[in-house]
Structures are given as structure tokens and as C-alpha cells.
Enzyme design. Structure first.
Site, PDB file in Angstrom:
ATOM      1  N   ARG A  48      74.261 -10.048  53.108  1.00 26.69           N
ATOM      2  CA  ARG A  48      75.461 -10.835  52.739  1.00 26.69           C
ATOM      3  C   ARG A  48      75.268 -12.308  53.103  1.00 26.69           C
ATOM      4  NH1 ARG A  48      80.019 -11.174  55.753  1.00 26.69           N
ATOM      5  NH2 ARG A  48      79.746  -9.109  56.647  1.00 26.69           N
ATOM      6  N   TYR A 101      87.554 -21.336  30.840  1.00 29.25           N
ATOM      7  CA  TYR A 101      87.483 -19.875  30.742  1.00 29.25           C
ATOM      8  C   TYR A 101      88.798 -19.267  31.291  1.00 29.25           C
ATOM      9  CZ  TYR A 101      86.449 -15.136  32.081  1.00 29.25           C
ATOM     10  OH  TYR A 101      86.542 -13.788  32.259  1.00 29.25           O
ATOM     11  N   ASP A 173      81.782 -26.693  35.209  1.00 31.82           N
ATOM     12  CA  ASP A 173      81.188 -25.416  34.812  1.00 31.82           C
ATOM     13  C   ASP A 173      80.224 -25.701  33.664  1.00 31.82           C
ATOM     14  OD1 ASP A 173      80.702 -22.947  33.555  1.00 31.82           O
ATOM     15  OD2 ASP A 173      82.607 -22.113  34.236  1.00 31.82           O
ATOM     16  N   LYS A 198      75.671 -15.313  31.399  1.00 35.52           N
ATOM     17  CA  LYS A 198      75.598 -15.810  30.020  1.00 35.52           C
ATOM     18  C   LYS A 198      74.167 -16.207  29.653  1.00 35.52           C
ATOM     19  CE  LYS A 198      80.063 -15.475  30.642  1.00 35.52           C
ATOM     20  NZ  LYS A 198      80.722 -14.220  30.517  1.00 35.52           N
TER      21      LYS A 198
HETATM   22  C1  LIG Z   1      82.518 -20.834  30.976  1.00 39.76           C
HETATM   23  C2  LIG Z   1      82.658 -19.609  31.823  1.00 39.76           C
HETATM   24  N1  LIG Z   1      82.687 -19.751  33.155  1.00 39.76           N
HETATM   25  C3  LIG Z   1      82.823 -18.695  33.986  1.00 39.76           C
HETATM   26  C4  LIG Z   1      82.944 -17.418  33.481  1.00 39.76           C
HETATM   27  C5  LIG Z   1      83.101 -16.260  34.420  1.00 39.76           C
HETATM   28  O1  LIG Z   1      81.890 -15.595  34.513  1.00 39.76           O
HETATM   29  P1  LIG Z   1      81.729 -14.039  34.925  1.00 39.76           P
HETATM   30  O2  LIG Z   1      82.229 -13.246  33.770  1.00 39.76           O
HETATM   31  O3  LIG Z   1      80.278 -13.929  35.182  1.00 39.76           O
HETATM   32  O4  LIG Z   1      82.569 -13.841  36.140  1.00 39.76           O
HETATM   33  C6  LIG Z   1      82.907 -17.217  32.103  1.00 39.76           C
HETATM   34  C7  LIG Z   1      83.010 -15.852  31.539  1.00 39.76           C
HETATM   35  O5  LIG Z   1      83.170 -15.665  30.340  1.00 39.76           O
HETATM   36  C8  LIG Z   1      82.766 -18.344  31.249  1.00 39.76           C
HETATM   37  O6  LIG Z   1      82.728 -18.218  29.914  1.00 39.76           O
END
Ligand SMILES: Cc1ncc(COP(=O)(O)O)c(C=O)c1O
Length: 383
Positions: A48, A101, A173, A198
Site C-alpha cells: 500500500r 468526466y 486531467d 484509457k
Molecule cells: C477524462 C476522464 N478522467 C477520469 C476518468 C475516470 O477514470 P476511471 O474510470 O479509470 O476511474 C474518466 C473515465 O471515463 C475520464 O474519461
């Protein structure tokens, strides 16, 4: 060294005990210590807190993004939560882009207030709107560009200027473009978040996340939140993500070229009301994209004539495209954000931010683009 060389080699050295060219999956909870006095002598204590396979991925991502250091997580959401937990405290205010998101929106909207953090959502394509949302207690501005799902683009350097003047942090992000097509630290950002689920891992095989930072102080705060909350990535996920990243540039190039071809084709189709793709000259922030990114990504969104009913029929009619959440994988996916990825965003706010009921989101994969077009064409004929 060029990006392609780094994506293959950065962070990975042959295993010192066997010479294995791939960093092994160190599937171990704990690490035996030589003595109490030499605690952590080999760098690890408990998974962890840190794990050698996960560390190799963190080192690779640090180098690819051009940051100071990185931490990896169980998911993209775990990465975002670690940033909030590590950097915010009661009384702080944050500005979050109005299109992000859906899970990020949900956490900011439903959880930050529980911890006494005030949240404002602002149109991140409008620098003046971000500036006017700032308060003396604003600790960070959170952007996502291009944004999920409308593909609105934020001028990241302009937001970094605002946060710098305000003594706040710019957290962004970078999931949609990855360091291959966009390098936020060069645009003044302080923290870069990824859902490695992704494009980075790229094969629909794992859930993972990462946070790259520009300085040690942020690394310590965010890593402390990770260990305290137990938001860690597993060694198996780190191993698969390390392999996926080695072909990132090749996948991004091909998937982005497919996306551009599809966007042009959709523009010319009589049943399509509008198409959004940052690589189209008609995209409202096309100039910003040209300036700040080296590619436009593999996400496309559009609205079919006939609104939500027509959009749903289209998604049921495709055969080669998979109706699924997720994005960034080699398989092409089609998504209805309103019922799937952005269901947590209240309708009024969704519509105001351009996430309309009939919006269709495409994550364009590695298949032959002619086949992807033929399948969509046949589906559009049927609705
Ligand atoms: C731009 C973006 N950031 C963060 C996330 C969250 O990622 P996770 O599904 O791996 O938790 C997503 C998920 O679709 C996303 O599209």
C-alpha cells in the site's frame, strides 16, 4: 531522446536478479527487512506504500509527462480523489471546469462539500469565466481538455497564468490526449491526472490512474493521501499498463487519423446535425488546440437528426462498434453520455454545458476506418 524511445524504455531496466527484460510483477504484499535499523533499506515495506512494478510505471509516466514525480492508483477516479484529499482542506474553494468526466463532477458536487470545501463550476473555454470564479481562498482550478464528452478545449496556458497570479494550483486531467499529444507541464500546469484505463493502457484490460506533479511538496501530500486512503494500483495492472504504453504513439497516431476521417465523413452526412472534433477547423477552439497540442485525440462527438430517440436507435443499430462505457482502447466504442458516463450530472447543468440528450460519443479505435464508416453508415440508414 525522442518520445517513442522513452515510451519503450523509460522507467524500465532489466531485472537485476534474472535479467528479465520486462519489470516483473512483484505480486507481494510485504517486503522482508534486513534489520529494524535498516528499515526500508531496499526501498519497500508494504504494497500500500509502494511496489516495484508500480514504481516502474510511475517513473515512466514522470519521464513521459516531463514532471517531477508520480503516483499510480486503482483507477482514474482514485487518482482524482487523492489529489483532492492531499491538497484541500476545510475552508478552501475550488474552481472546476463545467464539462469534465461525470465521475469527477459527482465527486466534486457530492463529496467536497462534506469536507467543507466550496466548489464553483465555470466554463473553462472562457478564460474570463475562470478568472471571475476565483476567490481569495481558491486553492486549485481543475481542467480537462479536451473535455469529456463535448470535446470543449481549454487554453491551458491561460488558466495556468490565472492560477499562478492567484497563488493557486492548476490541476488538469490529460486522459484524452496523453503526454504524446499534450504536455500540460510545458503549459504551466502543476498537477496532471490520468485515467490509465484509457489510452495509456489502451486495451480495455485494466482500471488504473496516475498523478504526475511538478514538485516534491505536492508529491509528498498526494502520496500521503494515497497511502492513508489505500487508493493504490495493483502490480498486475501496473505491468499491463507498462506494456500498453510502449505502443502509445502508434495507437494514438492511427486512432487520431481514424477519428479525423470519421469526423469529416460525419460532417458530410445528411442525418448528422453537428460534429465536434478539435481537429476540425469548425471546432470553436481549433486554434487553441493547434497551439497547445500535437494531435487532436481519438474522441469524436455528434448529434443525430431526430435527437435522443434517433441517437438511441443508432447505438442499437451498430454492429462493429461496441455500445459500451470506457474509451481510448483499440476497440471502437460508441457511448450515450447522458445515460452512461454523465448520468450523475443534473439535466439543467448538462444541457447548459452542451451535454445534450441526443449526444453520441465515439472512441475511435484501431480498426480500418473504412469498416468503421461502413458500419455507421449502415446503422444511420436503418434509423
Ligand atoms: C477524462 C476522464 N478522467 C477520469 C476518468 C475516470 O477514470 P476511471 O474510470 O479509470 O476511474 C474518466 C473515465 O471515463 C475520464 O474519461
Amino acid at each position: 531522446m525522442g518520445f517513442r524511445t522513452k515510451q519503450v524504455h523509460a522507467g524500465v531496466t532489466p531485472d537485476p536478479t534474472t535479467g528479465a527484460i520486462l519489470t516483473p510483477i512483484y505480486q507481494s504484499t510485504t517486503f522482508v527487512q534486513d534489520s529494524v535499523d535498516d528499515y526500508m533499506g531496499k526501498g519497500y515495506s508494504y504494497s500500500r506504500a509502494g511496489n516495484p512494478t508500480v514504481r516502474a510505471l510511475e517513473e515512466k509516466l514522470t519521464i513521459l509527462e516531463g514532471g517531477h514525480d508520480a503516483t499510480a492508483y486503482a483507477s482514474g477516479m482514485a487518482a482524482t480523489v487523492a489529489v483532492f484529499l492531499g491538497l484541500l482542506q476545510a475552508g478552501d474553494h475550488v474552481v472546476i471546469a463545467d464539462v469534465v468526466y461525470g465521475g469527477t463532477y459527482r465527486f466534486a458536487d457530492q463529496f467536497l462539500s462534506k469536507f467543507g470545501v466550496d466548489v464553483s463550476f465555470a466554463d473553462a473555454a472562457d478564460v474570463a469565466a475562470i478568472r471571475s470564479a476565483m476567490r481569495p481562498e481558491t486553492r486549485l482550478v481543475f481542467t480537462e481538455s479536451p473535455a469529456n464528452p463535448t470535446l470543449k478545449v481549454t487554453d491551458l496556458a491561460a488558466v495556468s497564468e490565472i492560477t499562478k497570479e492567484a497563488d493557486a494550483l492548476h490541476v488538469t486531467d490529460n486522459t484524452f490526449l496523453t503526454p504524446y499529444q499534450q504536455r500540460p507541464f510545458e503549459l504551466g500546469a502543476n498537477v496532471v491526472i490520468h485515467s490509465t484505463t484509457k489510452f495509456l493502457e489502451g486495451h480495455n484490460a485494466t482500471l488504473g490512474g496516475a498523478v504526475v506533479v511538478d514538485r516534491q511538496e505536492l508529491q509528498e501530500k498526494i502520496a500521503f493521501a494515497r497511502i492513508a486512503a489505500g487508493l493504490v494500483m495493483s502490480p498486475m495492472v501496473a505491468f499491463l499498463t507498462l506494456q500498453g504504453i510502449k505502443t502509445l504513439s502508434e495507437r494514438m497516431d492511427r486512432q487520431s487519423a481514424n477519428a479525423l476521417a470519421l469526423a469529416h465523413w460525419l460532417q458530410g452526412h445528411s442525418k448528422i446535425d453537428y460534429v465536434n472534433y478539435p481537429g476540425l477547423v469548425e471546432h470553436p477552439q481549433h486554434d487553441v488546440s493547434l497551439r497547445q497540442s500535437t494531435g487532436f485525440g481519438a474522441m469524436v462527438c455528434f448529434e443525430v437528426e431526430g435527437g435522443v430517440e434517433a441517437g438511441k436507435k443508432l447505438m442499437d443499430a451498430v454492429e462493429l462498434w461496441s455500445l459500451a462505457e470506457n474509451l481510448g482502447s483499440v476497440e471502437s466504442l460508441i457511448t450515450h453520455p447522458v445515460t452512461m458516463t454523465h448520468a450523475a450530472v443534473p439535466r439543467d447543468e448538462r444541457v447548459a454545458a452542451g451535454i445534450t440528450d441526443g449526444l453520441v460519443r465515439l472512441s475511435v479505435g484501431l480498426e480500418d476506418v473504412e469498416d468503421l464508416i461502413a458500419d455507421l453508415d449502415a446503422a444511420l440508414d436503418r434509423i
